[in-house]
Write an enzyme that holds these catalytic residues in place. Structure first.
Site, PDB file in Angstrom:
ATOM      1  N   ALA A  73      -5.169  -2.896 -10.073  1.00  0.00           N
ATOM      2  CA  ALA A  73      -4.536  -2.071  -9.053  1.00  0.00           C
ATOM      3  C   ALA A  73      -3.865  -2.978  -8.021  1.00  0.00           C
ATOM      4  O   ALA A  73      -4.089  -4.194  -8.008  1.00  0.00           O
ATOM      5  CB  ALA A  73      -5.587  -1.202  -8.386  1.00  0.00           C
ATOM      6  N   GLN A  75      -4.516  -3.335  -5.032  1.00  0.00           N
ATOM      7  CA  GLN A  75      -5.554  -3.999  -4.231  1.00  0.00           C
ATOM      8  C   GLN A  75      -6.675  -4.567  -5.105  1.00  0.00           C
ATOM      9  O   GLN A  75      -7.834  -4.613  -4.693  1.00  0.00           O
ATOM     10  CB  GLN A  75      -6.124  -3.021  -3.198  1.00  0.00           C
ATOM     11  CG  GLN A  75      -5.173  -2.751  -2.041  1.00  0.00           C
ATOM     12  CD  GLN A  75      -4.884  -4.010  -1.218  1.00  0.00           C
ATOM     13  OE1 GLN A  75      -5.720  -4.893  -1.105  1.00  0.00           O
ATOM     14  NE2 GLN A  75      -3.693  -4.093  -0.661  1.00  0.00           N
ATOM     15  N   SER A  76      -6.318  -5.015  -6.302  1.00  0.00           N
ATOM     16  CA  SER A  76      -7.338  -5.513  -7.231  1.00  0.00           C
ATOM     17  C   SER A  76      -7.950  -6.836  -6.775  1.00  0.00           C
ATOM     18  O   SER A  76      -7.247  -7.834  -6.565  1.00  0.00           O
ATOM     19  CB  SER A  76      -6.699  -5.706  -8.607  1.00  0.00           C
ATOM     20  OG  SER A  76      -7.570  -6.422  -9.457  1.00  0.00           O
ATOM     21  N   ASN A  77      -9.269  -6.854  -6.683  1.00  0.00           N
ATOM     22  CA  ASN A  77      -9.993  -8.096  -6.409  1.00  0.00           C
ATOM     23  C   ASN A  77      -9.975  -9.007  -7.635  1.00  0.00           C
ATOM     24  O   ASN A  77      -9.925 -10.232  -7.506  1.00  0.00           O
ATOM     25  CB  ASN A  77     -11.445  -7.786  -6.037  1.00  0.00           C
ATOM     26  CG  ASN A  77     -11.528  -6.917  -4.792  1.00  0.00           C
ATOM     27  OD1 ASN A  77     -11.066  -7.312  -3.732  1.00  0.00           O
ATOM     28  ND2 ASN A  77     -12.093  -5.722  -4.937  1.00  0.00           N
ATOM     29  N   ALA A  79      -7.534  -9.255  -9.781  1.00  0.00           N
ATOM     30  CA  ALA A  79      -6.226  -9.921  -9.820  1.00  0.00           C
ATOM     31  C   ALA A  79      -6.173 -11.058  -8.795  1.00  0.00           C
ATOM     32  O   ALA A  79      -5.646 -12.144  -9.079  1.00  0.00           O
ATOM     33  CB  ALA A  79      -5.117  -8.897  -9.561  1.00  0.00           C
TER      34      ALA A  79
END
Ligand SMILES: *Cc1c(COP(=O)(O)O)cnc(C)c1O
Length: 339
Positions: A73, A75-77, A79
């Site tokens: 997403a 706001q992916s952690n 990523a």
């Protein structure tokens, strides 16, 4: 084979602390509440994805890759940590970015993890073709083909249930770490409550505990999909993890416990329970949660205590999986009057 035999890089600062949440324990008047501080794994602002990345990056380097590819997403952690690990090991990083939480603050698209992914030098590829997980997964292979065409050597980190859950090995380790700390502190743990998303963390913790002969309940709070689909996913990934470590028979179907009572309208969509949990935990413990994962998981823990799911003398451990950078992407939710 044992966890120690898998290719791995070192990123996480471990062991992470196991601490009491004395104020929440008192306020809620329930069981003893403790927190396993995996928000403190250190690297690139920490969280559960650091333990997982050690195995994916280890495998990528072992296979001679020069580019990491993954999906998440805005706001992916996951990523964010993948981008940072790529930077640390001199790899390129291509991120497929799915906007799963439309209509949020301007900060949602630009701050928190979205900012950090850019700062770590990743190339971002917006993915807009509907919300199907399979479609997004297939598209990663197309991105890998593009990298090959340019002469690169891609390594795709898939979090789907059909791929080996190498990241879950980080939580097999964490389960052993937790049991060791509990023994050292003279604590008997009855349950671990954690956010259950791609289920790598849930699967790894469950497989790790059972492989160590521990009956501790692992209770997953759904973050990404309904309870029936999540239970199926957790079971599948826990069994795959148990198989990876050579203990294929340690997981029973009724070891899998999940609830979607705290999920709300969707992934990354706020709920009143999440707001209460984030505010209460900050105000009473000085401990920061995030709106997407740990806020909902803590809402789950609070709800389970209030509905007397635990004995009064039980000890329940909240697995704090990190995610704090996403707090800044939801600024207007917590500080609506600031311009
Ligand atoms: C990804 C994530 C989770 C969920 O972990 P999975 O292994 O995907 O289930 C929980 N908390 C935070 C903060 C995360 O970033």
């Amino acid at each position: 084979m044992p966890v120690s035999q898998f290719p791995r890089v070192s990123l996480a600062q471990v062991p992470t602390p196991l601490e009491d949440m004395a104020n929440l324990t008192r306020d809620l008047g329930g069981p003893r509440l403790m927190v396993k501080r995996d928000d403190c794994t250190g690297f690139a602002m920490g969280g559960n994805k650091v333990r997982q990345a050690e195995f994916y990056v280890g495998d990528a380097l072992d296979k001679g890759a020069d580019t990491l590819i993954t999906s998440g997403a805005v706001q992916s952690n996951h990523a964010r940590v993948t981008a940072a690990a790529a930077a640390r090991f001199g790899l390129a990083c291509e991120l497929q970015v799915e906007n799963l939480a439309h209509g949020r603050d301007p900060e949602y698209m630009t701050s928190g993890n979205a900012l950090l992914q850019r700062l770590f030098g990743a190339r971002l590829h917006p993915y807009t073709e509907g919300g199907s997980e399979e479609g997004a997964d297939d598209n990663l292979e197309r991105m890998a083909d593009d990298v090959r065409t340019r002469g690169g050597r891609p390594y795709v980190i898939h979090l789907g249930p059909d791929h080996p859950p190498l990241g879950a090995l980080g939580y097999v380790d964490a389960a052993g770490e937790l049991l060791g700390q509990a023994a050292e502190q003279g604590v008997t743990i009855d349950a671990v409550v954690l956010p259950s998303g791609s289920a790598g963390t849930h699967a790894g913790m469950l497989a790790g505990l059972r492989a160590a002969g521990s009956p501790v309940r692992v209770m997953g709070i759904c973050i990404r999909r309904d309870a029936a689909s999540q239970a199926e996913r957790v079971l599948k990934r826990a069994r795959m993890t148990a198989e990876l470590i050579g203990q294929p028979d340690v997981i029973d179907a009724d070891d899998v416990w999940v609830t979607d009572d705290y999920f709300g309208p969707g992934y990354g969509q706020p709920t009143p329970g999440m707001m209460e949990a984030v505010t209460m935990t900050a105000g009473r413990e000085g401990l920061l949660l995030d709106p997407v994962y740990t806020g909902k998981a803590m809402a789950g823990l609070i709800g389970l205590v209030r509905t007397c799911e635990f004995d009064a003398d039980a000890t329940v451990v909240f697995l704090h999986t990190g995610g704090t950078p996403a707090l800044f992407a939801y600024r207007s939710l917590f500080a609506p009057d600031e311009a």
